[in-house]
Design a protein around this motif. Structure first.
Motif, PDB file in Angstrom:
ATOM      1  N   TRP A  23       0.855  -1.169   0.000  1.00 59.16           N
ATOM      2  CA  TRP A  23       0.000   0.000   0.000  1.00 59.16           C
ATOM      3  C   TRP A  23       0.895   1.224   0.000  1.00 59.16           C
ATOM      4  O   TRP A  23       2.082   1.122   0.310  1.00 59.16           O
ATOM      5  CB  TRP A  23      -0.909  -0.018   1.229  1.00 59.16           C
ATOM      6  CG  TRP A  23      -1.922  -1.107   1.105  1.00 59.16           C
ATOM      7  CD1 TRP A  23      -1.771  -2.408   1.493  1.00 59.16           C
ATOM      8  CD2 TRP A  23      -3.197  -1.009   0.486  1.00 59.16           C
ATOM      9  NE1 TRP A  23      -2.880  -3.134   1.164  1.00 59.16           N
ATOM     10  CE2 TRP A  23      -3.784  -2.295   0.541  1.00 59.16           C
ATOM     11  CE3 TRP A  23      -3.914   0.032  -0.122  1.00 59.16           C
ATOM     12  CZ2 TRP A  23      -5.046  -2.573   0.018  1.00 59.16           C
ATOM     13  CZ3 TRP A  23      -5.172  -0.236  -0.630  1.00 59.16           C
ATOM     14  CH2 TRP A  23      -5.728  -1.519  -0.561  1.00 59.16           C
ATOM     15  N   PRO A  24       0.329   2.369  -0.333  1.00 62.50           N
ATOM     16  CA  PRO A  24       1.171   3.573  -0.317  1.00 62.50           C
ATOM     17  C   PRO A  24       1.876   3.765   1.019  1.00 62.50           C
ATOM     18  O   PRO A  24       2.996   4.251   1.074  1.00 62.50           O
ATOM     19  CB  PRO A  24       0.173   4.704  -0.592  1.00 62.50           C
ATOM     20  CG  PRO A  24      -0.919   4.064  -1.379  1.00 62.50           C
ATOM     21  CD  PRO A  24      -1.017   2.659  -0.861  1.00 62.50           C
ATOM     22  N   ALA A  51       4.607   5.393  -1.017  1.00 63.89           N
ATOM     23  CA  ALA A  51       4.074   6.629  -1.591  1.00 63.89           C
ATOM     24  C   ALA A  51       5.207   7.612  -1.875  1.00 63.89           C
ATOM     25  O   ALA A  51       5.251   8.231  -2.943  1.00 63.89           O
ATOM     26  CB  ALA A  51       3.057   7.267  -0.649  1.00 63.89           C
ATOM     27  N   ALA A 191       0.379   2.479  -7.650  1.00 60.93           N
ATOM     28  CA  ALA A 191      -0.113   3.814  -8.012  1.00 60.93           C
ATOM     29  C   ALA A 191      -1.634   3.846  -8.045  1.00 60.93           C
ATOM     30  O   ALA A 191      -2.258   4.863  -7.750  1.00 60.93           O
ATOM     31  CB  ALA A 191       0.460   4.252  -9.352  1.00 60.93           C
ATOM     32  N   MET A 194      -2.972   4.954  -4.813  1.00 60.35           N
ATOM     33  CA  MET A 194      -2.626   6.281  -4.299  1.00 60.35           C
ATOM     34  C   MET A 194      -3.877   7.147  -4.299  1.00 60.35           C
ATOM     35  O   MET A 194      -4.650   7.119  -5.258  1.00 60.35           O
ATOM     36  CB  MET A 194      -1.564   6.947  -5.188  1.00 60.35           C
ATOM     37  CG  MET A 194      -0.183   6.343  -5.052  1.00 60.35           C
ATOM     38  SD  MET A 194       0.634   6.865  -3.528  1.00 60.35           S
ATOM     39  CE  MET A 194       1.264   8.467  -4.030  1.00 60.35           C
ATOM     40  N   SER A 212      -3.089   7.840 -10.935  1.00 65.85           N
ATOM     41  CA  SER A 212      -2.352   6.606 -11.209  1.00 65.85           C
ATOM     42  C   SER A 212      -1.691   6.682 -12.579  1.00 65.85           C
ATOM     43  O   SER A 212      -0.535   6.313 -12.761  1.00 65.85           O
ATOM     44  CB  SER A 212      -3.295   5.408 -11.127  1.00 65.85           C
ATOM     45  OG  SER A 212      -4.418   5.632 -11.954  1.00 65.85           O
TER      46      SER A 212
END
Ligand code: ADP
Ligand code: MG
Length: 700
Positions: A23-24, A51, A191, A194, A212
């Motif tokens: 995950w980010p 991220a 992405a 995000m 993304s």
């Protein structure tokens, strides 16, 4: 490479995170192939999470679609070739003993050399027979053409690296673009996860891609157009958010009760008529903007930008007069005692015809005088006070504060401004003045909630300061010139740079220079010394002595304020000029030429490269602080932008801060959004995003 890394990860028993499990927010340290040491290095680039990694944007792209056969290499240009390493040699340069690595490269039709300076480890990265993609400037030498300190990487079958636009990232030790390309490439699927902080309506109206897609195209672009569109989209988002925060702050400010100072035309006329000169058009416009703000219901928050000598004080004086006449108090704050004294004297002269006598409150004000001033301020019968930080001490009580003028605002922190505001019953009007202008596009961003007035023209009759770059071999000549000026009765400033980190106040460099000038160069002249370790009192005395003609030369550091008018000073010498910022040099230059005499600025340099020389030449050929500020930003690049961080703003990774049009588009879009959704309830990510800006814009 990923396979090796995965294997290593498993061997070491670490959790191997596949992109699908990321995950980010996932820390990069948990990723396969990123060991603790590498994670530590990534931190240096500000990368802690996935991220951060995805937002670590390329500086530029290397176009490996254009491969040049070695036979067709041309000297003087950056070129890329696909080659095989024939041999590698590490040795030291005969004279300077500098480590050198040289290689011979070949391809089907030719060969060329490559050389690296001071990078001995390169020898371990290359081996005969290795196929590499090499890219760099080609120079012509004794043994034919060679690449000078080229970048290179092993040819891989991975399409991320060859035959397309390859991202070149900000790097650090052992975190190369090649490494980042592989790592980021693997994580691009994340992405999709995000958050897209740009509302879809705005995105569509502006013709921008989703987040993304933008990240994908930024890291692994299809072509130049896509890369530029990605950058635009990411930059727009940053600017949109900052404008949104600024616009909200503005709306809140204008909606709050402020001190209203009515615009009395008679007062303005009487003030203009009492001046020994005619206001320039710029001053008129600025004064009008300030007075209109004062008369409007919400409190003013305005910045007046103008080069040294452009006449900002007259504008401030008019605002002060208007405020005091309306029955409110006005405070004028300067960053140093010397400047406070000067403002006090100037305002006294400008306002005496109107029966207004400013008080002066600084650290060195005696306790008796201080008590008297404090009483006058608290009782409200002293309408105007000029001073330093001494003005924001707790026991200073202002009866009816209507206007705060702050000179050289960048030296004041947010906290200090806040304290001043708290001294008032209602929110006072706020006018900041600066002689270090920043480009318009940047002002729109950094000073989002600030209205900006500019004085771009100088009062008539002021000659530009003749500025020359003086290389080491022309020093004697320059000193002769100085001697000539002194013989004509003129005076000279000599500003020294801070050289050693340990010598924060520059005492050492300035003392050394003073001794040299006094004993060796100008034993027959009077050379005064001024540095930051002297007590404020002594500094003021020495400065005053110089201003009164008691010395021919004044040697000082840049930390010592020379923001003082010495009309008889015609020469500004800056030692080690290459160590100063362009804006700072311009600022220093503004200290001379304040009178009818022709003025000169001599930028002494201690041996500089082409780039340094270009910078100094720019100062020599550009007279406007506004133009220089823009040039400075262009030369330094967005990485180190004039105090974004200093202003507490989040880092701007994508936005081109010289792109005025984009900033304006973002501002318009933010304004339109707030019209419809003032509480930001319509699109949740916006609410969240605003937290990053509260410390900057929510002063109140
Ligand atoms: P700044 O504060 O922008 O550095 P000042 O307000 O101190 O500039 O003005 C610099 C000098 O120019 C002062 O001596 C001031 O009296 C003079 N001056 C200001 N405005 C004008 C004008 N319109 N015409 C002529 N001289 C001016
Ligand atoms: Mg001034």
């Amino acid at each position: 490479m990923p396979d090796v890394a995965d294997a290593r990860g498993r061997r070491m028993g670490r959790i191997v995170k596949l992109p699908s499990a990321c995950w980010p927010e996932t820390p990069v340290a948990e990723l396969a192939g990123v060991g603790p040491a590498q994670a530590q290095r990534l931190t240096r680039l500000g990368i802690v999470t996935v991220a951060d990694l995805l937002l670590h944007l390329p500086r530029r792209y290397e176009d490996t679609r254009q491969l040049v056969p070695l036979r067709e290499l041309r000297p003087g240009m950056v070129q890329t070739a696909r080659v095989r390493v024939r041999d590698v040699r590490a040795h030291r340069s005969p004279q300077r003993r500098m480590p050198l690595v040289e290689a011979t490269l070949e391809d089907a039709g030719g060969s060329a050399g490559a050389i690296w300076f001071n990078q001995p480890y390169i020898a371990n990265q290359l081996a005969p027979g290795m196929e590499i993609l090499v890219s760099g400037k080609v120079v012509s030498g004794l043994h034919g053409l060679s690449f000078q300190s080229p970048r290179f990487e092993r040819v891989s079958t991975d399409p991320r690296h060859v035959g397309r636009l390859a991202a070149v990232y900000p790097e650090t030790e052992r975190v190369t673009s090649k490494y980042l390309r592989a790592l980021i490439g693997r994580l691009l699927p994340v992405a999709e996860r995000m958050p897209d902080r740009l509302p879809p309506e705005v995105r569509e109206a502006e013709g921008l891609m989703p987040m993304s897609e933008a990240l994908r195209q930024a890291h692994l672009p299809d072509d130049e157009t896509a890369a530029a569109a990605a950058r635009e989209r990411l930059g727009f988002e940053e600017l949109f958010l900052i404008q949104l925060a600024a616009d909200r702050a503005r709306r809140r400010r204008l909606g709050s009760a402020g001190v209203v100072v009515a615009y009395d035309v008679e007062v303005a006329r009487a003030f203009s008529a009492s001046l020994p000169f005619r206001l320039t058009d710029g001053q008129r416009v600025a004064a009008h903007q300030v007075l209109a703000d004062l008369a409007a219901p919400g409190p003013m928050n305005r910045l007046l930008q103008g080069d040294v000598g452009s006449g900002k004080t007259a504008v401030a004086a008019m605002a002060a007069l208007m405020t005091c006449r309306a029955g409110f108090q006005c405070v004028v704050m300067a960053p140093t005692e010397i400047l406070a004294r000067q403002h006090h004297a100037t305002l006294e002269a400008l306002l005496a015809p109107h029966g207004l006598a400013p008080r002066l409150l600084i650290g060195s004000t005696g306790s008796r005088a201080r008590r008297e001033i404090l009483e006058g301020l608290a009782a409200g019968h002293d309408p105007l006070v000029v001073g330093t930080h001494a003005l924001i001490e707790d026991d200073v009580v202002l009866n009816d504060l209507g206007l705060v003028v702050v000179d050289e605002q960048h030296r004041f922190g947010v906290a200090q401004r806040q304290r001043l505001r708290l001294k008032a019953r209602a929110m006072p009007n706020f006018l900041a003045m600066t002689a270090t202008p920043i480009p318009r596009s940047l002002a729109l961003t950094v000073y989002g909630d600030v209205d900006v007035s500019e004085l771009r023209e100088m009062p008539p009759g002021r000659l530009p300061v003749d500025t020359r770059v003086v290389p080491p071999h022309q020093r004697e000549e320059a000193y002769e010139f100085v001697r000539g000026q002194v013989a004509q009765g003129r005076q000279v400033f000599v500003i020294c740079p801070l050289i050693e980190e340990s010598d924060r106040l520059g005492v050492k460099s300035v003392t050394t220079e003073h001794r040299k000038l006094e004993q060796e160069v100008f034993p027959d002249l009077r050379v005064e010394l001024l540095h930051g370790r002297m007590p404020a009192r002594e500094k003021a005395e020495r400065m005053a002595r110089f201003a009164a003609g008691g010395a021919d030369l004044l040697v000082a550091t840049s930390v010592v304020e020379v923001g003082v008018d010495v009309p008889n000073a015609t020469v500004m010498i800056v030692e080690g000029a290459e160590r100063f910022g362009l804006a700072q040099l311009h600022q220093l230059r503004g200290r001379v030429g304040r009178d009818r005499h022709r003025a000169f600025c001599l930028l002494f340099e201690d041996g500089i490269d082409e780039e340094g020389s270009q910078r100094l030449q720019a100062v020599a050929t550009t007279q406007s602080g506004f133009d220089l500020a823009e040039l400075d930003l262009r030369l330094r690049g967005p990485g180190d932008v004039a105090g974004l961080r200093q202003h507490g703003l989040p880092e701007m990774r994508a936005a081109d801060l010289l792109d005025f049009a984009l900033a304006q588009r973002a501002r318009a879009a933010a304004g339109a959004w707030l019209e419809r959704d003032p509480e930001l309830t319509a699109y949740a990510p916006l609410q969240v995003a605003m937290h990053a800006y509260t410390s900057v814009f929510d002063l109140d």
